[in-house]
Design a protein around this motif. Structure first.
Motif, PDB file in Angstrom:
ATOM      1  N   GLY A 196      -0.801  77.583  74.281  1.00 17.52           N
ATOM      2  CA  GLY A 196       0.114  78.716  74.174  1.00 17.52           C
ATOM      3  C   GLY A 196       0.685  78.874  72.771  1.00 17.52           C
ATOM      4  O   GLY A 196       1.275  77.953  72.212  1.00 17.52           O
ATOM      5  N   VAL A 197       0.490  80.056  72.211  1.00 12.02           N
ATOM      6  CA  VAL A 197       1.054  80.381  70.899  1.00 12.02           C
ATOM      7  C   VAL A 197       2.238  81.323  71.153  1.00 12.02           C
ATOM      8  O   VAL A 197       2.096  82.298  71.888  1.00 12.02           O
ATOM      9  CB  VAL A 197      -0.010  81.050  70.001  1.00 12.02           C
ATOM     10  N   VAL A 198       3.386  80.996  70.590  1.00 10.60           N
ATOM     11  CA  VAL A 198       4.603  81.761  70.874  1.00 10.60           C
ATOM     12  C   VAL A 198       5.050  82.477  69.604  1.00 10.60           C
ATOM     13  O   VAL A 198       5.438  81.834  68.630  1.00 10.60           O
ATOM     14  CB  VAL A 198       5.728  80.831  71.374  1.00 10.60           C
ATOM     15  N   TYR A 199       4.988  83.805  69.636  1.00 10.22           N
ATOM     16  CA  TYR A 199       5.380  84.609  68.468  1.00 10.22           C
ATOM     17  C   TYR A 199       6.867  84.912  68.560  1.00 10.22           C
ATOM     18  O   TYR A 199       7.371  85.251  69.637  1.00 10.22           O
ATOM     19  CB  TYR A 199       4.584  85.922  68.443  1.00 10.22           C
ATOM     20  N   SER A 200       7.567  84.819  67.444  1.00 14.83           N
ATOM     21  CA  SER A 200       8.999  85.147  67.428  1.00 14.83           C
ATOM     22  C   SER A 200       9.170  86.623  67.050  1.00 14.83           C
ATOM     23  O   SER A 200       8.239  87.257  66.530  1.00 14.83           O
ATOM     24  CB  SER A 200       9.728  84.261  66.423  1.00 14.83           C
ATOM     25  N   HIS A 201      10.368  87.147  67.289  1.00 12.19           N
ATOM     26  CA  HIS A 201      10.652  88.520  66.853  1.00 12.19           C
ATOM     27  C   HIS A 201      10.402  88.650  65.358  1.00 12.19           C
ATOM     28  O   HIS A 201       9.820  89.613  64.871  1.00 12.19           O
ATOM     29  CB  HIS A 201      12.112  88.870  67.168  1.00 12.19           C
ATOM     30  N   ARG A 202      10.886  87.664  64.637  1.00 12.74           N
ATOM     31  CA  ARG A 202      10.757  87.676  63.179  1.00 12.74           C
ATOM     32  C   ARG A 202       9.286  87.702  62.756  1.00 12.74           C
ATOM     33  O   ARG A 202       8.892  88.470  61.869  1.00 12.74           O
ATOM     34  CB  ARG A 202      11.460  86.408  62.664  1.00 12.74           C
ATOM     35  N   SER A 203       8.465  86.875  63.418  1.00 17.96           N
ATOM     36  CA  SER A 203       7.054  86.828  63.002  1.00 17.96           C
ATOM     37  C   SER A 203       6.359  88.145  63.345  1.00 17.96           C
ATOM     38  O   SER A 203       5.532  88.631  62.573  1.00 17.96           O
ATOM     39  CB  SER A 203       6.333  85.629  63.616  1.00 17.96           C
ATOM     40  N   VAL A 204       6.717  88.753  64.482  1.00 17.60           N
ATOM     41  CA  VAL A 204       6.096  90.040  64.846  1.00 17.60           C
ATOM     42  C   VAL A 204       6.502  91.109  63.834  1.00 17.60           C
ATOM     43  O   VAL A 204       5.686  91.929  63.395  1.00 17.60           O
ATOM     44  CB  VAL A 204       6.498  90.458  66.287  1.00 17.60           C
ATOM     45  N   PHE A 205       7.771  91.088  63.442  1.00 16.12           N
ATOM     46  CA  PHE A 205       8.252  92.080  62.474  1.00 16.12           C
ATOM     47  C   PHE A 205       7.522  91.922  61.132  1.00 16.12           C
ATOM     48  O   PHE A 205       6.982  92.884  60.571  1.00 16.12           O
ATOM     49  CB  PHE A 205       9.767  91.921  62.270  1.00 16.12           C
TER      50      PHE A 205
END
Ligand code: ADP
Length: 548
Positions: A196-205
């Motif tokens: 599982g890879v978990v993207y943060s809000h910051r990384s998506v932005f």
């Protein structure tokens, strides 16, 4: 001394608000069951707010995982924004995993509710009894009135997406910490269990900003984008989030990704930018030839080895070469893009074609290096020496969800090990040579399947070729090639071996070329090499010597 700049939230909500408040007139076209529905950003954004309210109504707490099991569609796009903007985590489940892997990822993520396309219910229903965390299912009617299988879901509350959204009032979004989780994807499990890879809000932005850069995908307001890369795998390369924030129009293709349909969508909608894995571009080319594709500015291709001849075929037959991009689930996924430099215009067609066989330069925000596999020893960036490609950056995974530190994908000094073997030149241009896990070791010498595949696919009678290493009693492994002929062509083993022998030493040649109707593909359209190795593992069981 600190800088004096504002603490501006890098969140999915910020991306959403920009699309909502500036581009209400822009259109999203969604295809399902052969029917195209057109929605404005304004109506879509209203639905996003209603959907977030519906999640409250269903009692889904903040930080809970919300699964999606869906094609690229407008309802899936609703989830891409409503779930993270309301503080939950969207887990995009890869619909093409094996059933055991589907229940593995649902249980591992702890999904509480799953939003599923009606057309995919027959795949999901059988795994649900082994997924105790899933208490609710929301059905998205995409199948144009197919059979109703809802009654099979004993003990699970079933809702209808459109009813739920229609009967809920739009909500305001509360602030979310930019470091909190926004999205989750599992690797496709070509090696071991999916991770599982978990993207943060910051990384998506930040990834959306990068995808918008002119030397990356250049996503902007003037675009009409057809994302063929699935929304259930690596966030559809970040296209949905970047497109909405920038005001690009979207054409979401649903489940039919066949060559003729893809070509029709591009031509009819005057698509400007599109992205897909190589198999899609191989099948679309004959249907694009001779049509008006002047709207297209970028065909991005990656996710698996891109045949060397493919980009040139596009350039000579439709006037636009395809452009490679490289990345992984762990890299959000955009990490390198093959946009040629301004001074490359002075090169010959042949030289530019050669550059396009590389994956290009790491994008701003990602650093790359080469090391000798298994060590931290630097490999020269001279365009010749090969090493394992390693990356670091703000949208590169720092670990896997719920996985012990010992299984960290990072080196001791914090770089992501990609398992890809590459060269890099003085200007940072990366060329993938192979995947460490796919290399063939024959009599102690390495053989690159990617090189053999490329050369085979250079032959005009070969449509697709995949090379794997299979066990050999004397040489430990030998290369075996599976080849799909171009329809109507009748090339044989001897001719292909003689074609290869102009580029390869005799011991590097496949001992056997098997002609097949199709090559098995993984969940995301890559050659299923593990499956191929299994299929052909007895091929050389009786052999003693093929080298010499
Ligand atoms: P998996 O390794 O489970 O297939 P991903 O879908 O994340 O998971 O795939 C990432 C891998 O896909 C990369 O490590 C690389 O081997 C391959 N890949 C991605 N882009 C390219 C490209 N442009 N050319 C060749 N291989 C690529």
């Amino acid at each position: 001394m600190n800088g004096l700049m504002q603490d501006y939230p890098l969140t999915v909500h910020t991306l959403f608000r920009r699309g909502e408040s500036n581009f209400g007139h822009k259109r999203i076209t969604s295809v399902s069951a052969g029917h195209e529905a057109v929605t404005t950003y304004a109506d879509w954004a209203d639905d996003v707010r209603r959907l977030a309210g519906a999640l409250d109504r269903l009692g889904i707490p903040r930080s809970a995982r919300v699964g999606s099991f869906a094609w690229n569609s407008i309802r899936h796009l609703n989830l891409y924004f409503a779930v993270p903007a309301s503080g939950r985590v969207l887990h995009c489940i890869n619909i093409r995993l094996f059933p055991e892997q589907i229940s593995f990822v649902i249980n591992h993520a702890g999904d509480e509710v799953i939003f599923v396309d009606e057309s995919l219910l027959p795949t999901l229903i059988p795994v649900l009894p082994s997924c105790p965390t899933v208490k609710q299912v929301v059905v998205m009617r995409d199948s144009g009135g197919a059979a109703d299988c809802h009654s099979d879901m004993r003990g699970i509350a079933v809702h209808d997406f459109d009813d739920l959204v229609r009967t809920t009032n739009p909500v305001e979004f509360e602030p979310v910490d930019e470091w909190s989780a926004a999205m989750m994807c599992y690797t496709s499990g070509t090696t071991g269990d999916p991770k599982g890879v978990v993207y943060s809000h910051r990384s998506v932005f930040l990834h959306s900003m990068a995808a918008s850069g002119v030397d990356t995908l250049g996503i902007g307001e003037a675009d009409r984008i057809l994302p063929l890369v699935p929304m259930f795998h690596a966030n559809a390369w970040g296209i949905p989030h970047a497109a909405i924030a920038q005001g690009a129009e979207l054409v979401l293709p649903g489940s039919d990704l066949s060559g003729p349909t893809v070509a029709d969508l591009i031509v009819r909608h005057r698509v400007t930018m599109t992205a897909g894995v190589p198999t899609i571009w191989i099948s679309a080319l004959p249907h694009l030839e001779g049509r008006d594709v002047t709207s297209l500015r970028l065909i991005a291709c990656g996710g698996a080895a891109v045949p060397a001849a493919l980009s040139e075929d596009y350039r000579t037959r439709i006037g636009l070469p395809i452009q490679q991009a490289w990345g992984m689930t762990e890299t959000s996924p955009l990490a390198a893009v093959g946009k040629l430099d301004a001074d490359h215009a002075e090169l010959s067609d042949g030289e530019r074609a050669k550059l396009r066989t590389g994956v290009g330069r790491p994008v701003l925000g990602v650093e790359a290096r080469l090391v000798r596999p298994g060590t931290l020893d630097a490999v020269a960036h001279d365009g010749v020496a090969t090493g394992e490609l390693q990356v670091r950056g703000s949208w590169i995974a720092s670990g896997y969800y719920g996985v012990e530190q010992e299984e960290s994908p990072l080196t001791d000094d914090g770089w992501l090990r990609t398992g890809d073997v590459a060269t890099m030149d003085e200007r940072g241009w990366v060329r993938l040579v192979d995947r460490t896990k796919d290399l063939i070791k024959s009599g102690g010498e390495w053989i690159s399947p990617a090189d053999l595949e490329n050369e085979l696919m250079n032959h005009p009678a070969v449509a697709e070729a995949a090379v794997v290493g299979v066990p050999h009693p004397r040489w430990s492994e030998r290369p075996l090639a599976c080849v799909v002929r171009v329809p109507g062509q009748d090339v044989g083993e001897a001719e292909l071996l003689s074609h290869l022998s102009t580029e390869f030493a005799r011991w590097q040649l496949p001992d056997r070329i098997v002609f097949v109707e199709s090559i098995p593909k993984t969940s995301v359209g890559k050659f299923a090499k593990r499956e191929m190795r299994e299929l052909h593992r007895a091929a050389y069981a009786e052999c003693s010597d093929h080298h010499a």
